[in-house]
Design a protein around this motif. Structure first.
Motif, PDB file in Angstrom:
ATOM      1  N   LEU A 175     150.200  -3.909  11.767  1.00  0.00           N
ATOM      2  CA  LEU A 175     149.663  -3.789  10.409  1.00  0.00           C
ATOM      3  C   LEU A 175     149.930  -2.400   9.831  1.00  0.00           C
ATOM      4  O   LEU A 175     150.234  -2.264   8.648  1.00  0.00           O
ATOM      5  N   TYR A 176     149.819  -1.370  10.679  1.00  0.00           N
ATOM      6  CA  TYR A 176     150.118  -0.017  10.201  1.00  0.00           C
ATOM      7  C   TYR A 176     151.569   0.065   9.737  1.00  0.00           C
ATOM      8  O   TYR A 176     151.856   0.535   8.635  1.00  0.00           O
ATOM      9  N   TRP A 177     152.487  -0.381  10.585  1.00  0.00           N
ATOM     10  CA  TRP A 177     153.903  -0.310  10.220  1.00  0.00           C
ATOM     11  C   TRP A 177     154.206  -1.156   8.987  1.00  0.00           C
ATOM     12  O   TRP A 177     154.996  -0.760   8.138  1.00  0.00           O
TER      13      TRP A 177
ATOM     14  N   ALA B  99     153.230  12.234   9.911  1.00  0.00           N
ATOM     15  CA  ALA B  99     152.431  12.616  11.084  1.00  0.00           C
ATOM     16  C   ALA B  99     151.885  11.383  11.797  1.00  0.00           C
ATOM     17  O   ALA B  99     151.963  11.275  13.032  1.00  0.00           O
ATOM     18  N   THR B 100     151.342  10.429  11.034  1.00  0.00           N
ATOM     19  CA  THR B 100     150.772   9.236  11.674  1.00  0.00           C
ATOM     20  C   THR B 100     151.854   8.291  12.186  1.00  0.00           C
ATOM     21  O   THR B 100     151.686   7.685  13.247  1.00  0.00           O
ATOM     22  N   ASP B 101     152.968   8.191  11.458  1.00  0.00           N
ATOM     23  CA  ASP B 101     154.053   7.323  11.918  1.00  0.00           C
ATOM     24  C   ASP B 101     154.678   7.871  13.196  1.00  0.00           C
ATOM     25  O   ASP B 101     154.972   7.116  14.124  1.00  0.00           O
ATOM     26  N   LEU B 102     154.853   9.174  13.250  1.00  0.00           N
ATOM     27  CA  LEU B 102     155.399   9.763  14.476  1.00  0.00           C
ATOM     28  C   LEU B 102     154.445   9.543  15.648  1.00  0.00           C
ATOM     29  O   LEU B 102     154.877   9.167  16.741  1.00  0.00           O
ATOM     30  N   ALA B 103     153.151   9.743  15.421  1.00  0.00           N
ATOM     31  CA  ALA B 103     152.166   9.515  16.491  1.00  0.00           C
ATOM     32  C   ALA B 103     152.186   8.048  16.932  1.00  0.00           C
ATOM     33  O   ALA B 103     152.160   7.756  18.141  1.00  0.00           O
ATOM     34  N   ALA B 104     152.254   7.121  15.986  1.00  0.00           N
ATOM     35  CA  ALA B 104     152.293   5.694  16.319  1.00  0.00           C
ATOM     36  C   ALA B 104     153.547   5.343  17.108  1.00  0.00           C
ATOM     37  O   ALA B 104     153.495   4.583  18.086  1.00  0.00           O
TER      38      ALA B 104
ATOM     39  N   VAL C 207     156.454   4.085  22.130  1.00  0.00           N
ATOM     40  CA  VAL C 207     157.534   4.370  23.080  1.00  0.00           C
ATOM     41  C   VAL C 207     156.987   4.724  24.465  1.00  0.00           C
ATOM     42  O   VAL C 207     157.428   4.181  25.477  1.00  0.00           O
ATOM     43  N   HIS C 208     156.025   5.637  24.497  1.00  0.00           N
ATOM     44  CA  HIS C 208     155.525   6.109  25.794  1.00  0.00           C
ATOM     45  C   HIS C 208     154.417   5.226  26.362  1.00  0.00           C
ATOM     46  O   HIS C 208     154.432   4.926  27.549  1.00  0.00           O
ATOM     47  N   GLY C 209     153.470   4.823  25.532  1.00  0.00           N
ATOM     48  CA  GLY C 209     152.312   4.089  26.023  1.00  0.00           C
ATOM     49  C   GLY C 209     152.534   2.610  26.216  1.00  0.00           C
ATOM     50  O   GLY C 209     151.909   2.002  27.081  1.00  0.00           O
TER      51      GLY C 209
ATOM     52  N   ARG D 149     165.382  10.452  15.482  1.00  0.00           N
ATOM     53  CA  ARG D 149     165.567  10.624  14.032  1.00  0.00           C
ATOM     54  C   ARG D 149     164.225  10.792  13.329  1.00  0.00           C
ATOM     55  O   ARG D 149     164.086  11.640  12.441  1.00  0.00           O
ATOM     56  N   LEU D 150     163.231  10.008  13.725  1.00  0.00           N
ATOM     57  CA  LEU D 150     161.907  10.105  13.120  1.00  0.00           C
ATOM     58  C   LEU D 150     161.279  11.466  13.397  1.00  0.00           C
ATOM     59  O   LEU D 150     160.656  12.059  12.514  1.00  0.00           O
ATOM     60  N   THR D 151     161.470  11.991  14.582  1.00  0.00           N
ATOM     61  CA  THR D 151     160.955  13.314  14.932  1.00  0.00           C
ATOM     62  C   THR D 151     161.614  14.389  14.072  1.00  0.00           C
ATOM     63  O   THR D 151     160.937  15.286  13.553  1.00  0.00           O
TER      64      THR D 151
END
Length: 131
Positions: free
Chosen positions: A52-54, A84-89, A94-96, A110-112
């Protein structure tokens, strides 16, 4: 504040806003495509809240781009919040969830970079935008 920030050339501010707006619109088009193709939950592997966020970024990316094109401070403020929130998400995904890393994810790379561009230029260009 650092003196050169007050004397940022107009072309630099316009360029930074233009680049950010174009890249936000690229992101918005990807989210719209996902929505049209797969509905509100385009990523079956991701939890509902993340989908939903994306999906909401189809609207928020577009809004931030329009505000930046119009030269509004709210545009850069919204772009900073989005990035900031998209990168955190995405880092969480990716990691979690996917148990991957930055080296294996060119999209996250690219997002970073784009997030660094937006957050790094925001203090410099914000003062040149209108309320």
């Amino acid at each position: 504040m650092i003196g050169w920030m007050h004397h940022t050339p107009r072309w630099a501010v316009i360029s930074a806003c233009g680049i950010a707006a174009v890249l936000l619109l690229v992101g918005a088009s990807a989210h719209v495509t996902d929505l049209l193709s797969h509905g509100l939950h385009p990523y079956k592997w991701a939890p509902g809240w993340l989908n939903l966020y994306w999906s909401s970024l189809a609207l928020f990316d577009t809004l931030a781009a329009v505000l930046l094109i119009r030269g509004k401070r709210r545009g850069i403020d919204l772009a900073c919040a989005i990035m900031a929130t998209d990168l955190a998400a995405n880092w969480y995904a990716v990691h979690g969830i996917q148990h991957s890393n930055l080296a294996a994810q060119p999209g996250l790379q690219r997002l970073t970079g784009f997030t660094a561009l937006v957050l790094g230029t925001a203090p410099i260009i914000r003062r040149h935008l209108t309320k």
